[in-house]
Design an enzyme around this catalytic site. Sequence first.
Site, PDB file in Angstrom:
ATOM      1  N   GLU A 266       0.915  -1.169   0.252  1.00 48.22           N
ATOM      2  CA  GLU A 266       0.001   0.063  -0.129  1.00 48.22           C
ATOM      3  C   GLU A 266       0.864   1.270  -0.036  1.00 48.22           C
ATOM      4  O   GLU A 266       1.955   1.206   0.720  1.00 48.22           O
ATOM      5  CB  GLU A 266      -0.936  -0.120   1.318  1.00 48.22           C
ATOM      6  CG  GLU A 266      -1.619  -1.180   1.104  1.00 48.22           C
ATOM      7  CD  GLU A 266      -2.760  -1.217   2.447  1.00 48.22           C
ATOM      8  OE1 GLU A 266      -2.833  -0.243   3.339  1.00 48.22           O
ATOM      9  OE2 GLU A 266      -3.587  -2.162   2.337  1.00 48.22           O
ATOM     10  N   HIS A 289      -7.985   1.483   1.570  1.00 49.55           N
ATOM     11  CA  HIS A 289      -7.863   0.944   2.765  1.00 49.55           C
ATOM     12  C   HIS A 289      -8.609   2.081   3.700  1.00 49.55           C
ATOM     13  O   HIS A 289      -8.039   2.672   4.676  1.00 49.55           O
ATOM     14  CB  HIS A 289      -6.567   1.180   3.466  1.00 49.55           C
ATOM     15  CG  HIS A 289      -6.213   0.457   4.565  1.00 49.55           C
ATOM     16  ND1 HIS A 289      -5.068  -0.579   4.944  1.00 49.55           N
ATOM     17  CD2 HIS A 289      -6.982  -0.227   5.854  1.00 49.55           C
ATOM     18  CE1 HIS A 289      -5.182  -1.319   5.989  1.00 49.55           C
ATOM     19  NE2 HIS A 289      -6.278  -0.961   6.605  1.00 49.55           N
TER      20      HIS A 289
HETATM   21  P1  NAI Z   1     -10.684  -9.972  15.430  1.00 49.73           P
HETATM   22  O1  NAI Z   1      -9.470 -10.524  16.057  1.00 49.73           O
HETATM   23  O2  NAI Z   1     -11.709  -9.593  16.230  1.00 49.73           O
HETATM   24  O3  NAI Z   1     -11.274 -11.189  14.643  1.00 49.73           O
HETATM   25  C1  NAI Z   1     -10.483 -11.868  13.958  1.00 49.73           C
HETATM   26  C2  NAI Z   1     -11.210 -13.346  13.696  1.00 49.73           C
HETATM   27  O4  NAI Z   1     -10.427 -13.990  12.866  1.00 49.73           O
HETATM   28  C3  NAI Z   1     -10.897 -14.170  14.950  1.00 49.73           C
HETATM   29  O5  NAI Z   1     -12.131 -14.521  15.406  1.00 49.73           O
HETATM   30  C4  NAI Z   1      -9.926 -15.209  14.675  1.00 49.73           C
HETATM   31  O6  NAI Z   1     -10.275 -16.528  15.672  1.00 49.73           O
HETATM   32  C5  NAI Z   1     -10.092 -15.324  13.241  1.00 49.73           C
HETATM   33  N1  NAI Z   1      -8.992 -16.040  12.367  1.00 49.73           N
HETATM   34  C6  NAI Z   1      -7.784 -15.959  13.075  1.00 49.73           C
HETATM   35  N2  NAI Z   1      -7.118 -16.818  11.850  1.00 49.73           N
HETATM   36  C7  NAI Z   1      -7.893 -17.324  11.236  1.00 49.73           C
HETATM   37  C8  NAI Z   1      -7.890 -18.270  10.247  1.00 49.73           C
HETATM   38  N3  NAI Z   1      -6.626 -18.849   9.739  1.00 49.73           N
HETATM   39  N4  NAI Z   1      -8.949 -18.831   9.461  1.00 49.73           N
HETATM   40  C9  NAI Z   1     -10.079 -18.407  10.102  1.00 49.73           C
HETATM   41  N5  NAI Z   1     -10.359 -17.621  10.924  1.00 49.73           N
HETATM   42  C10 NAI Z   1      -9.199 -17.090  11.632  1.00 49.73           C
HETATM   43  O7  NAI Z   1     -10.443  -9.127  14.343  1.00 49.73           O
HETATM   44  P2  NAI Z   1     -11.375  -7.744  13.748  1.00 49.73           P
HETATM   45  O8  NAI Z   1     -11.403  -6.722  14.473  1.00 49.73           O
HETATM   46  O9  NAI Z   1     -12.626  -8.360  13.211  1.00 49.73           O
HETATM   47  O10 NAI Z   1     -10.379  -7.371  12.559  1.00 49.73           O
HETATM   48  C11 NAI Z   1     -10.407  -8.416  11.296  1.00 49.73           C
HETATM   49  C12 NAI Z   1      -9.402  -7.916  10.089  1.00 49.73           C
HETATM   50  O11 NAI Z   1      -9.744  -6.544   9.861  1.00 49.73           O
HETATM   51  C13 NAI Z   1      -7.906  -7.693  10.760  1.00 49.73           C
HETATM   52  O12 NAI Z   1      -7.111  -8.176   9.766  1.00 49.73           O
HETATM   53  C14 NAI Z   1      -7.880  -5.995  10.811  1.00 49.73           C
HETATM   54  O13 NAI Z   1      -6.593  -5.733  10.682  1.00 49.73           O
HETATM   55  C15 NAI Z   1      -8.745  -5.679   9.535  1.00 49.73           C
HETATM   56  N6  NAI Z   1      -9.275  -4.288   9.866  1.00 49.73           N
HETATM   57  C16 NAI Z   1      -9.425  -3.725   8.483  1.00 49.73           C
HETATM   58  C17 NAI Z   1      -9.726  -2.122   8.754  1.00 49.73           C
HETATM   59  C18 NAI Z   1      -9.924  -1.464   7.194  1.00 49.73           C
HETATM   60  O14 NAI Z   1      -9.725  -0.416   7.222  1.00 49.73           O
HETATM   61  N7  NAI Z   1     -10.084  -2.199   6.208  1.00 49.73           N
HETATM   62  C19 NAI Z   1     -10.182  -1.517   9.859  1.00 49.73           C
HETATM   63  C20 NAI Z   1     -10.022  -2.482  11.048  1.00 49.73           C
HETATM   64  C21 NAI Z   1      -9.447  -3.623  10.813  1.00 49.73           C
END
Ligand code: NAI
Length: 416
Positions: A266, A289
């Site tokens: 990015e 993003h």
């Molecule tokens: P979170 O930590 O609450 O949830 C992530 C989930 O993924 C957890 O339930 C975990 O058990 C699961 N997980 C981990 N490894 C896995 C795998 N190999 N297969 C299946 N499930 C798996 O995180 P949250 O807050 O929901 O964020 C998710 C993603 O979104 C993160 O990568 C974060 O960086 C990204 N994000 C992107 C934003 C954007 O601006 N586009 C803003 C905020 C977050």
Amino acid sequence: MPRAHALLLEKVHPSADDEFARHDVSSTRIDKGLDEAELIAALRAAPGDLPLVVGIRSKTRVTKAVIDAVDRLQAIGAFCIGTDQIDLAAARAAGVAVFNAPFSSTRSVAELVMAELVMLSRQVFARSRAAHGGKWAKNAQGSHEIRGKTLGIIGYGHIGSQLSVLAEAFGMQVLYYDVVTKLPLGNARACASLDELLAKSDFVSLHVPDTDFTRDMIGARELGAMRPGAHLVNASRGRVVVLDALRDAIAGGHVAGAALDVYPEEPASESDPFVCALQGQDNVILTPHIGGSTQEAQANIGLEVAVAVSRYLEGGRTLGCVNLPQLDMPPPPSLRGQAACRLLNIHRNVPGVLSRINAVIAQSNVNIAGQALGTLDDVGLLLVDMPLRSDEPAAAQLCAAIAALDTSVRTRLVEV
Ligand code: NAI
């Protein structure tokens, strides 16, 4: 006299000042990022000789030089998600706690994804582009409602589960796959495997963190396992999807389209060029993003970080801290209604520290009512609750004696 002072840079949302004020932490602002020398000077010039907090976003780097130059710095608030701009190891070694706001933009991301499901399903971007170019593409060809379709959510954490609720309100069926067993919300159903989810979903949306296990988790094989004509959305992390494979799957017609908000590479700033393998495709939505880029998310971030920092300053609680052990010890029932204080000690994580600290406390004939120890790499965090008022000379003497141990990095009295 306030308990501490916060220097807030880079136009951190005003919700932070309000929350700090509620916790008796004064604040001043400099509405831009600072370089190393400017930051050291600004922190040294901060009012009074109060403990200090610095609040930054992504532009200001908090280096080892900054941390070492300002002894009264107690905590760093990263009013954003990432903490790459902070030397976390140097902060840990100096006993400076770092907090961020990983979950403040949950709703914003979920809303963007919902909108994209409709936009993809109705080919809105292609038709809008045509209309801008003077072409009237009024037909129903290839356009569908999302009601009744199946959304497969990979990663059922904060964002994935929030999306699940919104999608059901739209009349979608929700499947999810997570490596951890998660309670389904509404009528959502868990899939036993990633392949099961891919085979059953009309839309697949990724909400996993960037780890060794999620890197490239959607490549040619997984795209081939998706239903013909399904759509893919990735607003999680860029390295989760192999973009060349996605381009080929879309070009070959197996995947109908995609919406991407994150990329393996990015641009660092708005003036740097953006290059992506999927540029120029009508059925691909590319956003820079912005999943979490809303005013509401910024306000949540201001609040979330200010609350976490304040809880640390007040009671030594480190829930959400990214570089110290996470401790959230409640006051012991035996101290209820009594004058009491909590001693916070950050120390080098070497054998025998706890017994030396407890020996000092035993020598002063003070009873330990509660104690919690956590360690992380080279540092330990100890909280000790005692039936002493924090303004009693005995408490100050005990604190000074423990601070004088050669293993102690930072020692102070906080509230129970
Ligand atoms: P979170 O930590 O609450 O949830 C992530 C989930 O993924 C957890 O339930 C975990 O058990 C699961 N997980 C981990 N490894 C896995 C795998 N190999 N297969 C299946 N499930 C798996 O995180 P949250 O807050 O929901 O964020 C998710 C993603 O979104 C993160 O990568 C974060 O960086 C990204 N994000 C992107 C934003 C954007 O601006 N586009 C803003 C905020 C977050």
